[in-house]
Design an enzyme around this catalytic site. Structure first.
Site, PDB file in Angstrom:
ATOM      1  N   ASP A 117       0.868  -1.176   0.000  1.00  0.00           N
ATOM      2  CA  ASP A 117       0.000   0.000   0.000  1.00  0.00           C
ATOM      3  C   ASP A 117       0.915   1.240   0.000  1.00  0.00           C
ATOM      4  OD1 ASP A 117      -2.296   1.712   0.604  1.00  0.00           O
ATOM      5  OD2 ASP A 117      -1.460   1.796   2.639  1.00  0.00           O
ATOM      6  N   ASP A 146      -0.234   5.169   0.959  1.00  0.00           N
ATOM      7  CA  ASP A 146      -0.473   6.190   1.990  1.00  0.00           C
ATOM      8  C   ASP A 146      -0.584   5.545   3.362  1.00  0.00           C
ATOM      9  OD1 ASP A 146      -0.607   8.544   0.279  1.00  0.00           O
ATOM     10  OD2 ASP A 146      -2.327   7.521  -0.594  1.00  0.00           O
ATOM     11  N   GLY A 153      -9.937   7.397  -1.447  1.00  0.00           N
ATOM     12  CA  GLY A 153      -9.732   8.095  -2.720  1.00  0.00           C
ATOM     13  C   GLY A 153     -10.063   9.570  -2.593  1.00  0.00           C
ATOM     14  N   GLY A 154      -9.199  10.412  -3.171  1.00  0.00           N
ATOM     15  CA  GLY A 154      -9.362  11.851  -3.024  1.00  0.00           C
ATOM     16  C   GLY A 154     -10.644  12.389  -3.662  1.00  0.00           C
ATOM     17  N   ARG A 166     -13.526  11.372  -1.649  1.00  0.00           N
ATOM     18  CA  ARG A 166     -13.570  12.105  -0.373  1.00  0.00           C
ATOM     19  C   ARG A 166     -14.178  13.490  -0.576  1.00  0.00           C
ATOM     20  NH1 ARG A 166      -8.162  10.990   1.308  1.00  0.00           N
ATOM     21  NH2 ARG A 166      -9.056   8.908   1.473  1.00  0.00           N
ATOM     22  N   HIS A 219      -9.552  18.127  -7.878  1.00  0.00           N
ATOM     23  CA  HIS A 219      -8.622  17.060  -7.500  1.00  0.00           C
ATOM     24  C   HIS A 219      -7.303  17.157  -8.277  1.00  0.00           C
ATOM     25  CE1 HIS A 219      -7.074  12.862  -7.154  1.00  0.00           C
ATOM     26  NE2 HIS A 219      -7.328  13.151  -5.906  1.00  0.00           N
ATOM     27  N   THR A 232      -2.769   0.794  -4.511  1.00  0.00           N
ATOM     28  CA  THR A 232      -3.136   2.003  -3.777  1.00  0.00           C
ATOM     29  C   THR A 232      -4.345   2.691  -4.389  1.00  0.00           C
ATOM     30  OG1 THR A 232      -2.348   4.175  -3.041  1.00  0.00           O
ATOM     31  CG2 THR A 232      -1.512   3.406  -5.142  1.00  0.00           C
ATOM     32  N   THR A 233      -4.995   3.445  -3.532  1.00  0.00           N
ATOM     33  CA  THR A 233      -6.100   4.286  -3.964  1.00  0.00           C
ATOM     34  C   THR A 233      -5.591   5.617  -4.503  1.00  0.00           C
ATOM     35  OG1 THR A 233      -7.280   3.277  -2.137  1.00  0.00           O
ATOM     36  CG2 THR A 233      -8.268   5.213  -3.054  1.00  0.00           C
ATOM     37  N   ASP A 254      -1.656  -0.438   6.106  1.00  0.00           N
ATOM     38  CA  ASP A 254      -1.664   0.310   7.376  1.00  0.00           C
ATOM     39  C   ASP A 254      -3.056   0.539   7.940  1.00  0.00           C
ATOM     40  OD1 ASP A 254      -2.303   2.296   5.288  1.00  0.00           O
ATOM     41  OD2 ASP A 254      -2.329   3.668   6.999  1.00  0.00           O
TER      42      ASP A 254
HETATM   43  C1  XBP Z   1      -5.283   6.295   0.785  1.00  0.00           C
HETATM   44  C2  XBP Z   1      -6.262   7.208   0.183  1.00  0.00           C
HETATM   45  C3  XBP Z   1      -5.850   8.198  -0.828  1.00  0.00           C
HETATM   46  C4  XBP Z   1      -5.280   9.490  -0.354  1.00  0.00           C
HETATM   47  C5  XBP Z   1      -5.479  10.593  -1.364  1.00  0.00           C
HETATM   48  O1  XBP Z   1      -4.776   5.465  -0.192  1.00  0.00           O
HETATM   49  O2  XBP Z   1      -7.432   7.058   0.449  1.00  0.00           O
HETATM   50  O3  XBP Z   1      -7.016   8.502  -1.490  1.00  0.00           O
HETATM   51  O4  XBP Z   1      -5.890   9.875   0.849  1.00  0.00           O
HETATM   52  O5  XBP Z   1      -5.046  10.247  -2.610  1.00  0.00           O
HETATM   53  P1  XBP Z   1      -3.904   4.123   0.116  1.00  0.00           P
HETATM   54  P2  XBP Z   1      -5.669  10.925  -3.942  1.00  0.00           P
HETATM   55  O6  XBP Z   1      -3.821   3.912   1.606  1.00  0.00           O
HETATM   56  O7  XBP Z   1      -4.657   3.040  -0.593  1.00  0.00           O
HETATM   57  O8  XBP Z   1      -2.553   4.376  -0.496  1.00  0.00           O
HETATM   58  O9  XBP Z   1      -6.133  12.303  -3.617  1.00  0.00           O
HETATM   59  O10 XBP Z   1      -4.518  10.909  -4.911  1.00  0.00           O
HETATM   60  O11 XBP Z   1      -6.817  10.045  -4.385  1.00  0.00           O
HETATM   61 MG    MG Z   2      -2.962   3.172   3.414  1.00  0.00          MG
END
Ligand code: XBP
Ligand code: MG
Length: 282
Positions: free
Chosen positions: A29, A31, A72-73, A76, A102, A142-143, A203
């Site tokens: 992952d 973030d 996802g941004g 969100r 975005h 990842t998202t 995480d």
């Molecule tokens: C976590 C998320 C992401 C970020 C924002 O992703 O939800 O959307 O918060 O990214 P992960 P964007 O833990 O799956 O990596 O604004 O680029 O969508």
């Molecule tokens: Mg994450």
């Protein structure tokens, strides 16, 4: 692909040898896992974008923690607009408006990352290098938006993401984001590997749910927003991957046999995974 260097591996226990297929890829992952990007990275970039867009929105650290339930941004932003700005949510061009906002947020985020605003978490680079040295492939699920990930990898590895990872599943490659298993299934298809030959590092509960729904054994390193969360069914839960001089703390699951998570530790955990036998037929 870097050739296997078996001298780096500790011998497996005999029970481990019997019970599981070989670990061939580790799927990371982004973030919260590669770097703690949410509170002082993504959140700040969202707020700057709102400001530049003339919106009076502000996401505090606590509010953003709640909003992470929408993965996802773009999702969100839509979720927040639905709850707090019905006049915006009702726009006929909502999709275009969200996409423009975005793009702005992603550009701001990339500039912050390229300026070195967010470090990698302890052990991430070391473990990736160890895995590549023993011939275990690396992938991403990842998202987050691909350009955001690429900025992080360029900043900390000095290379584009596709020179480090065999497969990058990011952003909108699948329409249903985590906790749906789709991104993990997409990565497995592109790796051309069964779930049984892979292991995930995540995480968050949303990430764990996505990986488990794709039958993937998962190690958790808790991040800023997930230290209080429960992770039932995770192979191991730790505070970080750790470094020899910056040890990880074990929270639950399979025991960690040293100060940090090594390639041989992941191979051992993967081989001991109790449902591995059922995975062999997937
Ligand atoms: C976590 C998320 C992401 C970020 C924002 O992703 O939800 O959307 O918060 O990214 P992960 P964007 O833990 O799956 O990596 O604004 O680029 O969508
Ligand atoms: Mg994450």
């Amino acid at each position: 692909m870097v050739p296997p260097n078996n001298s780096l591996l500790k011998p497996l226990t005999s029970s481990a040898k019997r019970s599981a297929p070989r670990l061939q890829a580790v799927i990371f992952d982004v973030d919260g896992t590669l770097a703690d990007t949410e509170p002082e990275g993504h959140r700040v970039a969202f707020n700057r974008a709102f400001d530049e867009f003339g919106l009076d929105w502000f996401w505090s650290v606590n509010k953003y923690g709640e909003l992470l339930s929408a993965a996802g941004g773009k999702e969100r932003i839509r979720h927040y607009a639905e709850q707090h700005a019905p006049e915006l949510y009702g726009r006929v061009d909502l999709d275009t408006w969200v996409a423009r906002l975005h793009v702005l947020k992603s550009d701001i985020y990339a500039s912050m990352i390229l300026a070195g605003a967010i470090p990698l978490r302890p052990g991430v680079k070391r473990l990736m290098n160890e895995l590549r040295a023993v011939g275990i492939r690396l992938a991403i699920a990842t998202t987050t938006t691909p350009s955001s990930l690429d900025s992080l990898i360029m900043t900390h590895f000095g290379h584009r993401m596709l020179s480090i990872f065999d497969v990058v599943g990011a952003g909108d490659v699948v329409p249903k984001k985590k906790p749906a298993p789709d991104i993990y299934e997409w990565v497995l298809r592109n790796l051309e590997l069964p779930a049984a030959a892979c292991l995930v590092i995540e995480d968050s509960p949303i990430g764990l749910a996505a990986a488990q729904a794709a039958n993937l054994p998962t190690v958790i390193t808790t991040s800023a927003y997930t230290t209080q969360d429960a992770f039932p069914g995770a192979l191991a839960v730790l505070t970080s991957l750790g470094e020899p001089d910056h040890p990880s703390s074990q929270l639950s699951g399979e025991p960690l046999s040293g100060p940090c998570v090594t390639a041989s530790q992941l191979i051992e955990w993967h081989a001991c995974h109790k449902t591995a036998a059922s995975f062999q037929h997937s």
